[in-house]
Design a protein around this motif. Structure first.
Motif, PDB file in Angstrom:
ATOM      1  N   ALA A  95       0.830  -1.198   0.000  1.00 45.04           N
ATOM      2  CA  ALA A  95       0.000   0.000   0.000  1.00 45.04           C
ATOM      3  C   ALA A  95       0.859   1.241   0.000  1.00 45.04           C
ATOM      4  O   ALA A  95       1.840   1.320   0.724  1.00 45.04           O
ATOM      5  N   GLN A  96       0.532   2.189  -0.858  1.00 41.57           N
ATOM      6  CA  GLN A  96       1.269   3.440  -0.944  1.00 41.57           C
ATOM      7  C   GLN A  96       0.282   4.603  -0.848  1.00 41.57           C
ATOM      8  O   GLN A  96      -0.625   4.716  -1.651  1.00 41.57           O
ATOM      9  N   LEU A  97       0.448   5.433   0.146  1.00 43.19           N
ATOM     10  CA  LEU A  97      -0.420   6.591   0.302  1.00 43.19           C
ATOM     11  C   LEU A  97      -0.126   7.600  -0.797  1.00 43.19           C
ATOM     12  O   LEU A  97       1.034   7.780  -1.170  1.00 43.19           O
ATOM     13  N   PRO A  98      -1.112   8.274  -1.339  1.00 45.11           N
ATOM     14  CA  PRO A  98      -2.511   8.175  -0.913  1.00 45.11           C
ATOM     15  C   PRO A  98      -3.285   7.092  -1.647  1.00 45.11           C
ATOM     16  O   PRO A  98      -4.510   7.096  -1.618  1.00 45.11           O
ATOM     17  N   ASN A  99      -2.607   6.204  -2.383  1.00 43.11           N
ATOM     18  CA  ASN A  99      -3.310   5.171  -3.133  1.00 43.11           C
ATOM     19  C   ASN A  99      -3.496   3.921  -2.294  1.00 43.11           C
ATOM     20  O   ASN A  99      -2.688   3.612  -1.417  1.00 43.11           O
ATOM     21  N   THR A 100      -4.576   3.166  -2.607  1.00 42.78           N
ATOM     22  CA  THR A 100      -4.824   1.927  -1.890  1.00 42.78           C
ATOM     23  C   THR A 100      -3.978   0.816  -2.491  1.00 42.78           C
ATOM     24  O   THR A 100      -3.320   0.994  -3.518  1.00 42.78           O
ATOM     25  N   ASP A 101      -4.023  -0.342  -1.899  1.00 40.14           N
ATOM     26  CA  ASP A 101      -3.269  -1.471  -2.437  1.00 40.14           C
ATOM     27  C   ASP A 101      -3.989  -2.043  -3.649  1.00 40.14           C
ATOM     28  O   ASP A 101      -5.076  -1.609  -4.017  1.00 40.14           O
ATOM     29  N   ALA A 102      -3.404  -3.035  -4.277  1.00 38.82           N
ATOM     30  CA  ALA A 102      -3.947  -3.581  -5.520  1.00 38.82           C
ATOM     31  C   ALA A 102      -5.316  -4.205  -5.321  1.00 38.82           C
ATOM     32  O   ALA A 102      -6.209  -4.068  -6.166  1.00 38.82           O
ATOM     33  N   GLN A 121      -7.810  -1.477  -4.948  1.00 33.59           N
ATOM     34  CA  GLN A 121      -8.060  -0.839  -6.236  1.00 33.59           C
ATOM     35  C   GLN A 121      -8.971  -1.697  -7.102  1.00 33.59           C
ATOM     36  O   GLN A 121      -9.846  -1.198  -7.812  1.00 33.59           O
ATOM     37  N   LEU A 122      -8.767  -3.021  -7.017  1.00 35.88           N
ATOM     38  CA  LEU A 122      -9.598  -3.945  -7.777  1.00 35.88           C
ATOM     39  C   LEU A 122     -11.057  -3.854  -7.332  1.00 35.88           C
ATOM     40  O   LEU A 122     -11.980  -3.802  -8.153  1.00 35.88           O
ATOM     41  N   LEU A 123     -11.266  -3.814  -6.023  1.00 37.02           N
ATOM     42  CA  LEU A 123     -12.624  -3.693  -5.488  1.00 37.02           C
ATOM     43  C   LEU A 123     -13.243  -2.351  -5.868  1.00 37.02           C
ATOM     44  O   LEU A 123     -14.434  -2.262  -6.172  1.00 37.02           O
ATOM     45  N   SER A 124     -12.414  -1.310  -5.848  1.00 39.24           N
ATOM     46  CA  SER A 124     -12.906   0.016  -6.209  1.00 39.24           C
ATOM     47  C   SER A 124     -13.358   0.052  -7.664  1.00 39.24           C
ATOM     48  O   SER A 124     -14.434   0.569  -7.988  1.00 39.24           O
ATOM     49  N   ASP A 125     -12.540  -0.518  -8.541  1.00 38.11           N
ATOM     50  CA  ASP A 125     -12.894  -0.537  -9.963  1.00 38.11           C
ATOM     51  C   ASP A 125     -14.156  -1.357 -10.209  1.00 38.11           C
ATOM     52  O   ASP A 125     -15.008  -0.987 -11.027  1.00 38.11           O
ATOM     53  N   GLY A 177      -8.018   7.417  -2.443  1.00 37.66           N
ATOM     54  CA  GLY A 177      -7.430   7.806  -3.714  1.00 37.66           C
ATOM     55  C   GLY A 177      -8.230   7.417  -4.926  1.00 37.66           C
ATOM     56  O   GLY A 177      -7.734   7.500  -6.050  1.00 37.66           O
ATOM     57  N   GLY A 178      -9.471   6.956  -4.758  1.00 40.36           N
ATOM     58  CA  GLY A 178     -10.293   6.570  -5.894  1.00 40.36           C
ATOM     59  C   GLY A 178     -10.780   7.784  -6.666  1.00 40.36           C
ATOM     60  O   GLY A 178     -10.757   8.911  -6.181  1.00 40.36           O
ATOM     61  N   SER A 179     -11.225   7.551  -7.880  1.00 41.44           N
ATOM     62  CA  SER A 179     -11.750   8.636  -8.716  1.00 41.44           C
ATOM     63  C   SER A 179     -13.272   8.596  -8.706  1.00 41.44           C
ATOM     64  O   SER A 179     -13.867   7.539  -8.508  1.00 41.44           O
ATOM     65  N   PRO A 180     -13.927   9.741  -8.897  1.00 44.72           N
ATOM     66  CA  PRO A 180     -15.396   9.779  -8.864  1.00 44.72           C
ATOM     67  C   PRO A 180     -16.016   9.048 -10.048  1.00 44.72           C
ATOM     68  O   PRO A 180     -15.373   8.843 -11.079  1.00 44.72           O
ATOM     69  N   ILE A 181     -17.291   8.659  -9.881  1.00 43.93           N
ATOM     70  CA  ILE A 181     -18.025   7.987 -10.954  1.00 43.93           C
ATOM     71  C   ILE A 181     -18.825   9.035 -11.716  1.00 43.93           C
ATOM     72  O   ILE A 181     -19.520   9.856 -11.122  1.00 43.93           O
ATOM     73  N   HIS A 182     -18.725   9.000 -13.016  1.00 43.47           N
ATOM     74  CA  HIS A 182     -19.489   9.923 -13.850  1.00 43.47           C
ATOM     75  C   HIS A 182     -20.814   9.262 -14.229  1.00 43.47           C
ATOM     76  O   HIS A 182     -20.831   8.237 -14.911  1.00 43.47           O
ATOM     77  N   THR A 183     -21.912   9.844 -13.764  1.00 46.83           N
ATOM     78  CA  THR A 183     -23.236   9.280 -14.043  1.00 46.83           C
ATOM     79  C   THR A 183     -23.809   9.892 -15.315  1.00 46.83           C
ATOM     80  O   THR A 183     -23.587  11.072 -15.604  1.00 46.83           O
ATOM     81  N   PRO A 184     -24.559   9.108 -16.086  1.00 51.30           N
ATOM     82  CA  PRO A 184     -25.142   9.628 -17.331  1.00 51.30           C
ATOM     83  C   PRO A 184     -26.210  10.684 -17.047  1.00 51.30           C
ATOM     84  O   PRO A 184     -26.928  10.614 -16.047  1.00 51.30           O
TER      85      PRO A 184
END
Length: 310
Positions: free
Chosen positions: A11-18, A21-25, A88-95
């Motif tokens: 894990a590396q701040l401010p990013n989560t571990d792999a 990140q997989l769960l986030s995606d 460190g996740g990115s926002p979701i763009h909704t239609p």
């Protein structure tokens, strides 16, 4: 890290571990898929032309259901994304749902217009349909037509069909003949005098005239009949007998018509019921009618029903 965990990285701040990140995606893909699915459904519904009031209600309910589900998902997304963004996740763009929201707003306005058309037709079905009331109902339909700009183009045909059909139906209805002098409303009747078995006496004092009395009773048709001197002051001119209709008889009369009709009544009634406006006169006549009718035992039930608005 050894074995299978070695591939996940550290894990590396401010990013989560792999794994995070997989769960986030995956979460983003799920939400994106759900939102797109709802947009597709709403888009299909928004392009469907309504044929009649039942169809309008069906489309409106379906779009409102989709909108409710979308808002529920958005609330859940907001909660989940708050945690993901901290990692460190990115926002979701909704239609965008602007088109679907506009159609729902149009259907709501259309539903209101059609409900008013239905109410106008209900009023038209109440007999008798007098000329003045018929004109008012047609004017109400014209007013509904003026609300067309509040609808999307796709909803214009349905509204126009329903308004046009209502107009044709009302125009085809026969009118009850009316008489400006009001002789069909306040009936002088020698028969009324003989049919009344018992007269009940009420005394009134307006303060501006000597006290006067009005006698009231009911005939065999359960109609309110009154008897009073033609005038409250000398020369009084003898007693006049009249059959009084319920207050609804004044509904479609303008002020001049009411005054002409009251000319046939004893002056006592005019003093008590006539106001400066048609609306005020209708209110005062209604109170006077109730007061007189309540003194007649056989009419009390009808007065109770009248007060209930039946």
């Amino acid at each position: 890290m050894d074995g299978w965990m070695a591939g996940l990285g550290a894990a590396q701040l401010p990013n989560t571990d792999a794994l995070g990140q997989l769960l986030s995606d995956y979460t983003k893909r799920v939400y994106t898929s759900q939102m797109q699915h709802l947009k597709d459904i709403a888009g299909t519904l928004a392009m469907e032309e309504a044929e009649d009031p039942a169809h309008v209600n069906k489309l409106r309910s379906a779009l409102e259901s989709v909108d409710h589900k979308r808002r529920k998902i958005l609330r859940q997304m907001k909660s989940d994304m708050a945690l993901m963004m901290k990692s460190g996740g990115s926002p979701i763009h909704t239609p965008s749902t602007a088109a679907e929201d506009a159609r729902l707003a149009s259907l709501i306005s259309l539903d209101e217009i059609l409900n008013q058309v239905k109410e106008i037709m209900r009023e038209a079905s109440l007999s008798p349909l007098k000329k003045l009331r018929k004109e008012k109902l047609l004017a109400s339909l014209d007013a509904l037509s003026e609300r067309m700009p509040s609808l999307l183009e796709i909803d214009h045909p349905c509204a126009q069909r329903q308004i046009l059909k209502a107009r044709r139906d009302i125009e085809s209805m026969s009118e009850e003949e009316t008489h400006p002098s009001g002789e069909t409303r306040f009936l002088p009747s020698s028969a009324a005098r003989s049919e009344v078995n018992q007269w009940n006496v009420l005394q009134f004092n307006t303060g501006s005239t000597p006290p006067f009395i009005i006698k009231c009773g009911a005939n065999s048709n359960s109609e309110l009949v009154i008897k009073a001197d033609a005038r409250v002051q000398e020369p009084k001119g003898g007693e006049i007998v009249r059959t009084l209709p319920p207050p609804s008889a004044l509904t479609d009369m303008n002020y001049e018509e009411i005054k002409q009709a009251f000319d046939q009544l004893p002056e006592a009634v005019c003093l008590l019921a006539l106001a400066r406006t048609a609306e005020g006169t209708r209110a005062r006549y209604s109170r006077l009618y109730r007061t007189l009718a309540m003194k007649v035992p056989s009419l009390r039930d009808s007065v109770v029903e009248l007060e209930k608005g039946v």
